[in-house]
Design an enzyme around this catalytic site. Structure first.
Site, mmCIF file in Angstrom:
data_model
loop_
_atom_site.group_PDB
_atom_site.id
_atom_site.type_symbol
_atom_site.label_atom_id
_atom_site.label_comp_id
_atom_site.label_asym_id
_atom_site.label_seq_id
_atom_site.Cartn_x
_atom_site.Cartn_y
_atom_site.Cartn_z
ATOM 1 N N ASP A 1 43.448 32.618 42.180
ATOM 2 C CA ASP A 1 44.906 32.712 42.042
ATOM 3 C C ASP A 1 45.315 34.150 42.405
ATOM 4 O O ASP A 1 44.569 35.090 42.150
ATOM 5 C CB ASP A 1 45.278 32.400 40.579
ATOM 6 N N HIS B 1 46.655 33.090 32.159
ATOM 7 C CA HIS B 1 47.305 34.255 31.526
ATOM 8 C C HIS B 1 47.419 34.121 30.009
ATOM 9 O O HIS B 1 47.800 35.079 29.331
ATOM 10 C CB HIS B 1 48.722 34.450 32.069
#
Ligand SMILES: [Zn+2]
Length: 348
Positions: free
Chosen positions: A167, A130
């Site tokens: 993920d 991220h």
């Protein structure tokens, strides 16, 4: 001991990854890695090739991040406890763990490129997918995988790098970083109702990179079988068509049914079969180096069971006779939708 032709599986582990302490109640707690390291000692003693992590250099970090952001991370060392983003606190030694997380990934890549390991798994934290050029977020400080990809391009001249991100959160940092490039193909499955709420079907990249981003939003009902069917029908052809020179796995295990943040239903069996399949597709394109890099997974028990399943599959790649009955209306609909959107780009 491994049998003669078992692949040499390199492992990056380092107790200094435990020094990043985002707080007792924070899900990205050092206990995650402690559980994984305990499992390694109990189940794989002597079977894995240790790879020693070294801190990344400033130059490495700036392959992706702005100098001002790197400085900001370094400044967190002045405080016992501070914050890089509302969901990403930093303790006094967060900078060290973050530097080492990147450095461990680069070291593993070097070991793969000089062929002293066949495959490697970086069991590092904080995670990275991220992290943006100038911003932390989603528990991530530096974009470990993004920097590894840039390093592979610069240091080894690679121009076809496949990132597979399983993920349960969309790797917005990776998605943004390589959005307009065809040198990196980013594939992600994720729950679009979770942070960071990005990664629509129609987000396929832009410019030169149009068609080189493949986003598959998942519904929470997806079973192990459906998940595997989807990967077989999409990532198999993507790998065959793109013929990557390097495969990077954003290996997050928060799609596990026991995960306290993910809301999905997968078991460690899905990660085991997925690993067999990926190793199979890899061998079809000439066995390029392959690097697993830990992202999420917030139940220490489920995380260590999942990492164990992956390592077992890596050590015994011949046992790939596992079959799952995964074809359902849901998986077929997702596959058809992805093909319809990507058909025109001719990438896979
Ligand atoms: Zn995640």
């Amino acid at each position: 001991m491994p049998s003669q032709n078992a692949p040499r599986v390199g492992i990056v582990r380092d107790d200094r990854y435990l020094l990043h302490k985002p707080g007792h109640t924070h899900p990205e707690h050092p206990n995650r890695l402690k559980a994984v390291y305990r499992m390694l000692d109990a189940d794989f003693s002597g079977e894995l090739v240790p790879i020693e992590a070294q801190p990344a250099t400033l130059e490495h970090l700036e392959l992706v991040h702005t100098p001002a952001y790197v400085k900001r991370v370094l400044k967190t060392a002045d405080h016992r406890y501070t914050s890089l983003a509302p969901d990403t606190p930093a303790s006094a030694e967060t900078y060290l763990a973050s530097w080492l997380a990147v450095g461990g990934c680069l070291k593993a890549l070097d070991r793969l490129m000089d062929r002293s390991a066949d495959v490697a798994f970086c069991l590092v934290r904080p995670p990275g997918h991220h992290a943006l050029k100038d911003r932390a977020g989603g528990f991530c400080v530096f974009n470990n995988i993004g920097i590894a990809a840039r390093y592979a391009m610069r240091e080894y001249g690679l121009s076809r790098i496949l990132i597979i991100d399983f993920d349960i959160h969309h790797g917005n940092g990776l998605n943004d970083l390589f959005h307009r490039e065809k040198e990196v193909l980013y594939f992600s499955t994720h729950d679009p109702m979770l942070y960071p709420y990005t990664g629509d079907w129609e987000d396929v990249g832009g410019g030169e990179g149009e068609g080189y981003t493949v986003n598959i939003p998942l519904t929470r009902e997806v079973t192990d079988g459906e998940f595997i069917h989807l990967y077989e029908q999409i990532v198999g052809p993507v790998t065959g068509a793109y013929r990557p020179q390097l495969i990077l796995l954003a290996a997050g295990f928060d799609a596990h049914k026991e995960d306290p943040i993910g809301r999905s239903r997968l078991t460690e069996e899905a990660f085991s079969i997925l690993t067999y399949l990926i190793m199979d597709w890899r061998s079809d394109v000439g066995d390029p180096p392959i690097l697993f890099i830990l992202e999420g997974g917030y139940s220490p028990r489920a995380l260590s069971a999942s990492v164990k399943a992956v390592i077992q599959s890596l050590l015994k790649p011949c046992a790939a006779s596992k079959e799952v009955a995964g074809e359902t209306q849901l998986s077929v609909d997702m596959i058809l939708r992805a093909r319809a959107i990507h058909h025109g780009y001719g990438v896979w």
